[in-house]
Design a protein around this motif. Structure first.
Motif, PDB file in Angstrom:
ATOM      1  N   LYS A  47       0.837  -1.207   0.000  1.00  0.00           N
ATOM      2  CA  LYS A  47       0.000   0.000   0.000  1.00  0.00           C
ATOM      3  C   LYS A  47       0.872   1.258   0.000  1.00  0.00           C
ATOM      4  N   LEU A  48       0.292   2.343  -0.460  1.00  0.00           N
ATOM      5  CA  LEU A  48       0.928   3.653  -0.361  1.00  0.00           C
ATOM      6  C   LEU A  48      -0.164   4.701  -0.485  1.00  0.00           C
ATOM      7  N   TRP A  49       0.095   5.886   0.079  1.00  0.00           N
ATOM      8  CA  TRP A  49      -0.919   6.928  -0.040  1.00  0.00           C
ATOM      9  C   TRP A  49      -0.611   7.801  -1.259  1.00  0.00           C
ATOM     10  N   PHE A  50      -1.669   8.261  -1.923  1.00  0.00           N
ATOM     11  CA  PHE A  50      -1.521   9.142  -3.081  1.00  0.00           C
ATOM     12  C   PHE A  50      -2.517  10.275  -3.024  1.00  0.00           C
ATOM     13  N   LYS A  51      -2.095  11.389  -3.589  1.00  0.00           N
ATOM     14  CA  LYS A  51      -3.040  12.464  -3.861  1.00  0.00           C
ATOM     15  C   LYS A  51      -3.372  12.321  -5.345  1.00  0.00           C
ATOM     16  N   VAL A  52      -4.651  12.328  -5.684  1.00  0.00           N
ATOM     17  CA  VAL A  52      -5.023  12.163  -7.095  1.00  0.00           C
ATOM     18  C   VAL A  52      -4.654  13.440  -7.851  1.00  0.00           C
ATOM     19  N   PRO A  53      -3.809  13.331  -8.871  1.00  0.00           N
ATOM     20  CA  PRO A  53      -3.363  14.550  -9.565  1.00  0.00           C
ATOM     21  C   PRO A  53      -4.379  15.038 -10.605  1.00  0.00           C
ATOM     22  N   ASP A  54      -4.321  16.327 -10.888  1.00  0.00           N
ATOM     23  CA  ASP A  54      -5.030  16.841 -12.059  1.00  0.00           C
ATOM     24  C   ASP A  54      -4.323  16.323 -13.308  1.00  0.00           C
ATOM     25  N   THR A  55      -5.029  16.373 -14.426  1.00  0.00           N
ATOM     26  CA  THR A  55      -4.423  15.879 -15.662  1.00  0.00           C
ATOM     27  C   THR A  55      -4.284  16.980 -16.696  1.00  0.00           C
ATOM     28  N   MET A  56      -3.121  17.003 -17.324  1.00  0.00           N
ATOM     29  CA  MET A  56      -2.865  17.899 -18.449  1.00  0.00           C
ATOM     30  C   MET A  56      -2.821  17.034 -19.705  1.00  0.00           C
ATOM     31  N   LYS A  57      -3.533  17.455 -20.723  1.00  0.00           N
ATOM     32  CA  LYS A  57      -3.510  16.669 -21.958  1.00  0.00           C
ATOM     33  C   LYS A  57      -2.616  17.345 -22.986  1.00  0.00           C
ATOM     34  N   VAL A  58      -1.658  16.594 -23.500  1.00  0.00           N
ATOM     35  CA  VAL A  58      -0.737  17.125 -24.509  1.00  0.00           C
ATOM     36  C   VAL A  58      -0.984  16.354 -25.804  1.00  0.00           C
ATOM     37  N   THR A  59      -1.407  17.063 -26.831  1.00  0.00           N
ATOM     38  CA  THR A  59      -1.722  16.424 -28.108  1.00  0.00           C
ATOM     39  C   THR A  59      -0.715  16.864 -29.179  1.00  0.00           C
ATOM     40  N   TYR A  60      -0.145  15.883 -29.841  1.00  0.00           N
ATOM     41  CA  TYR A  60       0.749  16.183 -30.964  1.00  0.00           C
ATOM     42  C   TYR A  60       0.010  15.895 -32.271  1.00  0.00           C
ATOM     43  N   ASN A  61      -0.304  16.952 -32.986  1.00  0.00           N
ATOM     44  CA  ASN A  61      -0.961  16.818 -34.293  1.00  0.00           C
ATOM     45  C   ASN A  61       0.083  16.878 -35.404  1.00  0.00           C
ATOM     46  N   GLY A  62      -0.388  16.716 -36.635  1.00  0.00           N
ATOM     47  CA  GLY A  62       0.508  16.825 -37.780  1.00  0.00           C
ATOM     48  C   GLY A  62       1.298  15.552 -37.992  1.00  0.00           C
ATOM     49  N   GLU A  63       2.494  15.708 -38.502  1.00  0.00           N
ATOM     50  CA  GLU A  63       3.302  14.544 -38.846  1.00  0.00           C
ATOM     51  C   GLU A  63       4.769  14.789 -38.483  1.00  0.00           C
ATOM     52  N   LEU A  64       5.375  13.754 -37.903  1.00  0.00           N
ATOM     53  CA  LEU A  64       6.788  13.851 -37.541  1.00  0.00           C
ATOM     54  C   LEU A  64       7.624  13.969 -38.821  1.00  0.00           C
ATOM     55  N   GLN A  65       8.526  14.934 -38.867  1.00  0.00           N
ATOM     56  CA  GLN A  65       9.339  15.159 -40.062  1.00  0.00           C
ATOM     57  C   GLN A  65      10.576  14.259 -40.060  1.00  0.00           C
ATOM     58  N   PRO A  66      11.161  14.008 -41.232  1.00  0.00           N
ATOM     59  CA  PRO A  66      12.377  13.170 -41.279  1.00  0.00           C
ATOM     60  C   PRO A  66      13.475  13.765 -40.387  1.00  0.00           C
ATOM     61  N   GLY A  67      14.158  12.905 -39.654  1.00  0.00           N
ATOM     62  CA  GLY A  67      15.234  13.369 -38.770  1.00  0.00           C
ATOM     63  C   GLY A  67      14.746  13.852 -37.420  1.00  0.00           C
ATOM     64  N   VAL A  68      13.435  13.765 -37.207  1.00  0.00           N
ATOM     65  CA  VAL A  68      12.847  14.210 -35.946  1.00  0.00           C
ATOM     66  C   VAL A  68      12.245  12.989 -35.252  1.00  0.00           C
ATOM     67  N   PHE A  69      12.468  12.887 -33.939  1.00  0.00           N
ATOM     68  CA  PHE A  69      12.091  11.681 -33.209  1.00  0.00           C
ATOM     69  C   PHE A  69      11.310  12.039 -31.946  1.00  0.00           C
ATOM     70  N   SER A  70      10.840  10.988 -31.273  1.00  0.00           N
ATOM     71  CA  SER A  70      10.031  11.235 -30.075  1.00  0.00           C
ATOM     72  C   SER A  70      10.807  12.040 -29.039  1.00  0.00           C
ATOM     73  N   LYS A  71      12.122  11.860 -28.980  1.00  0.00           N
ATOM     74  CA  LYS A  71      12.951  12.635 -28.046  1.00  0.00           C
ATOM     75  C   LYS A  71      12.802  14.131 -28.308  1.00  0.00           C
ATOM     76  N   ASP A  72      12.737  14.492 -29.591  1.00  0.00           N
ATOM     77  CA  ASP A  72      12.595  15.911 -29.934  1.00  0.00           C
ATOM     78  C   ASP A  72      11.240  16.453 -29.477  1.00  0.00           C
ATOM     79  N   LEU A  73      10.210  15.594 -29.534  1.00  0.00           N
ATOM     80  CA  LEU A  73       8.869  16.031 -29.106  1.00  0.00           C
ATOM     81  C   LEU A  73       8.837  16.345 -27.616  1.00  0.00           C
ATOM     82  N   ILE A  74       9.481  15.489 -26.820  1.00  0.00           N
ATOM     83  CA  ILE A  74       9.423  15.710 -25.364  1.00  0.00           C
ATOM     84  C   ILE A  74      10.370  16.836 -24.945  1.00  0.00           C
ATOM     85  N   LEU A  75      11.503  16.972 -25.628  1.00  0.00           N
ATOM     86  CA  LEU A  75      12.380  18.121 -25.330  1.00  0.00           C
ATOM     87  C   LEU A  75      11.651  19.422 -25.667  1.00  0.00           C
TER      88      LEU A  75
END
Lengths: 387, 166
Positions: free
Chosen positions: A118-146
């Motif tokens: 068991k452990l105690w938690f506070k229920v967090p609020d949620t932020m929604k991050v949406t990535y639209n469009g299309e990933l370009q050549p040479g661009v990766f998921s790392k670039d999205l999070i940075l």
């Protein structure tokens, strides 16, 4: 779950609590990854303590060479979609990519969870991050999070849960999704969740007996905040010293000389990271003034990368292959930079002193950016090497 | 109980690598030894300044971001840090502080300058800046955390109750 920097404190907290057994040995694992194989006798003693804990309680022990905890826990089937999981490591949020509510806690919290389930938690609020469009050549998921870190800052989601969504996330592999969820903590988030889709469910196949129980977002969910980004407009990103939210498009830092490159870690030490680095380094050489350190995230990834020929390619190019594990990310071994040196790394943190030297400068980028940069000896846009 | 000590003030986004560097966290299990390196990246003299008479660590926003290492609150406790006051805290550090018995106070730290003498009564929820003659309000800890801190941390809570009793 605990690693070798945090498990010893958790084991001692259990002892101080007067607890000699864990609530369910099948649900407890400790991993030697941060300083492994041991570089000094103090660490050897900690590793011994972890092995003895495993023998005493029946908890799973992943010893030297097995890999990074955040690769092993999902890879070995310890978690499936819909689980709640805590780990004594801040990047435990990685498994949000496979629809696990996983979050980092400290060692005493870990001890309480191991003792009681068991452990105690506070229920967090949620932020929604949406990535639209299309990933370009040479661009990766790392670039999205940075890019997100640069936009909202190191405390942009403190005590919130982030939900990543959108057509760009849908198209990413499960591995690439893990890179994003891994870094949710870098903006302060408690979790970095993604919906489970067919790819997620396929990923669980053959990993264990646990049955996934996906918990996807409700259609009418209410969010504390929503952010929409056009991935088509995002190029390669680099986090500059000494903060993960100090992010620039690669054009602003191109040409910065580097002395060390790092491919690996729980952020980007997976097979497709090795594949893209190998595709760039095939038939090329690491710059003579650069050390290129490569650490697969697990033994399985190392084996797969050997079989696929990636290791051969990288080593022929001049890479120094080190043990599957955290590599030089945490500053305990495997490539501590020298005074005044710049490092380009696929890791998730670039704080001053992070890699063991306060007088070094750490830049963070994608595996492609690191591979292109080690060829030229300076930070290099990977798009020139990717057709 | 009222805690009294001097304020030692630092900036925003202080991460746990700065509180205790990763290169030290594996070197010893002895927090008295490790405490000598507390806050070293930002202020190599932190331990020498705070240890003799104790002090309050005062910071800006997002204190304790980054790694989950519990050595961070432990080295602060062992360097005689009485409490950490910040505009906001990163969540894992916040939990770790409560669990190990280090008081954490979320308040407007712009009202405190380096070297100010402070007096804190956690139970009463009163923070006084004695140097400036002002009182700074702060929200009380949620009941779960207040209970853990009152018990002396999570280990003591478990010893007292034989498990969670919140």
């Amino acid at each position: 779950m605990g690693q070798d920097g945090t498990s010893p404190l958790a084991i001692r907290a259990l002892e101080r609590m007067g607890v000699s057994e864990v609530f369910d040995p099948a649900k407890v694992a400790v991993v030697m990854d941060h300083s492994s194989p041991s570089p000094i006798e103090g660490v050897s003693a900690l590793h011994t303590m972890m092995r003895e804990f495993g023998k005493r309680t029946g908890a799973t022990v992943y010893d030297v060479g097995e890999g990074v905890c955040h690769q092993l826990i999902p890879e070995k089937g310890h978690v499936v979609a819909g689980d709640l999981m805590v780990g004594c490591d801040s990047h435990t949020c990685t498994y949000g990519a496979i629809n696990v509510f996983s979050t980092g806690v400290g060692s005493t919290d870990g001890a309480a969870a191991m003792a009681s389930g068991k452990l105690w938690f506070k229920v967090p609020d949620t932020m929604k991050v949406t990535y639209n469009g299309e990933l370009q050549p040479g661009v990766f998921s790392k670039d999205l999070i940075l890019y997100l870190a640069g936009q909202i800052g190191a405390d942009g989601a403190t005590y919130e849960s982030i939900e990543f969504d959108g057509p760009v996330i849908d198209k990413l592999s499960v591995e690439a999704r893990m890179t994003i969820s891994n870094m949710a903590i870098e903006v302060g988030a408690k979790a970095g969740l993604m919906n489970a889709d067919a790819k997620t469910l396929a990923w669980f196949e053959g990993r264990g007996e646990k049955v996934p129980n996906p918990q996807n977002a409700d259609e009418d969910a209410i969010y504390a905040k929503t952010l929409d980004f056009d991935a088509s407009a995002i190029g390669p990103q680099v986090a500059k010293p000494h903060a993960v939210d100090n992010v620039s498009p690669i054009e602003d830092v191109e040409g910065t000389p580097i002395a060390e490159g790092v491919l690996g870690t729980c952020t980007n030490g997976r097979l497709e990271d090795f594949a893209v680095a190998a595709s760039i380094l095939k038939g090329r050489k690491v710059h003579p003034d650069v050390r290129f350190i490569v650490a697969p995230a697990s033994r399985q990834i190392l084996l797969d990368a050997i079989e696929a020929g990636y290791i051969q390619t990288l080593v022929e190019a001049g890479a120094a292959l080190v043990t599957a594990g955290c590599g030089p990310c945490v500053g305990t071994h495997n490539g501590v930079p020298s005074d005044g040196e710049n490092v380009i790394s696929t890791a998730n943190r670039n704080f001053k002193g992070r890699m063991g030297n306060s007088n070094a400068f750490i830049y963070l980028g994608s595996p492609a950016t690191v591979a292109a940069s080690v060829i030229e000896g300076k930070i290099t846009d990977p798009r020139k090497y990717l057709g | 109980m009222e805690l009294q000590a001097k304020a030692f003030k630092y900036g925003d986004d202080i991460n746990t690598d700065y509180i205790i560097s990763g290169k030290y966290k594996f070197k010893s299990n002895d927090m008295e030894v490790m405490a000598h390196h507390a806050m070293e990246e930002l202020d190599p003299e932190y331990y020498n300044k705070v240890k003799p008479e104790g002090g309050f660590l005062v910071a800006g926003k997002n204190f304790g971001m980054g790694s989950s290492r519990e050595q961070a609150p432990l080295v602060l406790i062992h360097s005689n840090t009485k409490a950490v006051l910040a505009k906001s805290f990163a969540r894992i550090f916040y939990r770790n502080a409560i669990n190990t018995g280090l008081p954490v106070i979320e308040c407007d730290t712009d009202l405190i300058d380096d070297g100010d003498q402070l007096a804190v009564d956690l139970e009463a929820g009163v923070l006084r800046n004695t140097t400036k003659g002002t009182t700074i309000p702060f929200p009380p800890l949620p009941p779960v955390m207040a209970q853990l801190l009152a018990d002396g941390g999570l280990v003591e809570h478990f010893k007292k109750h034989g498990g969670f009793n919140l």
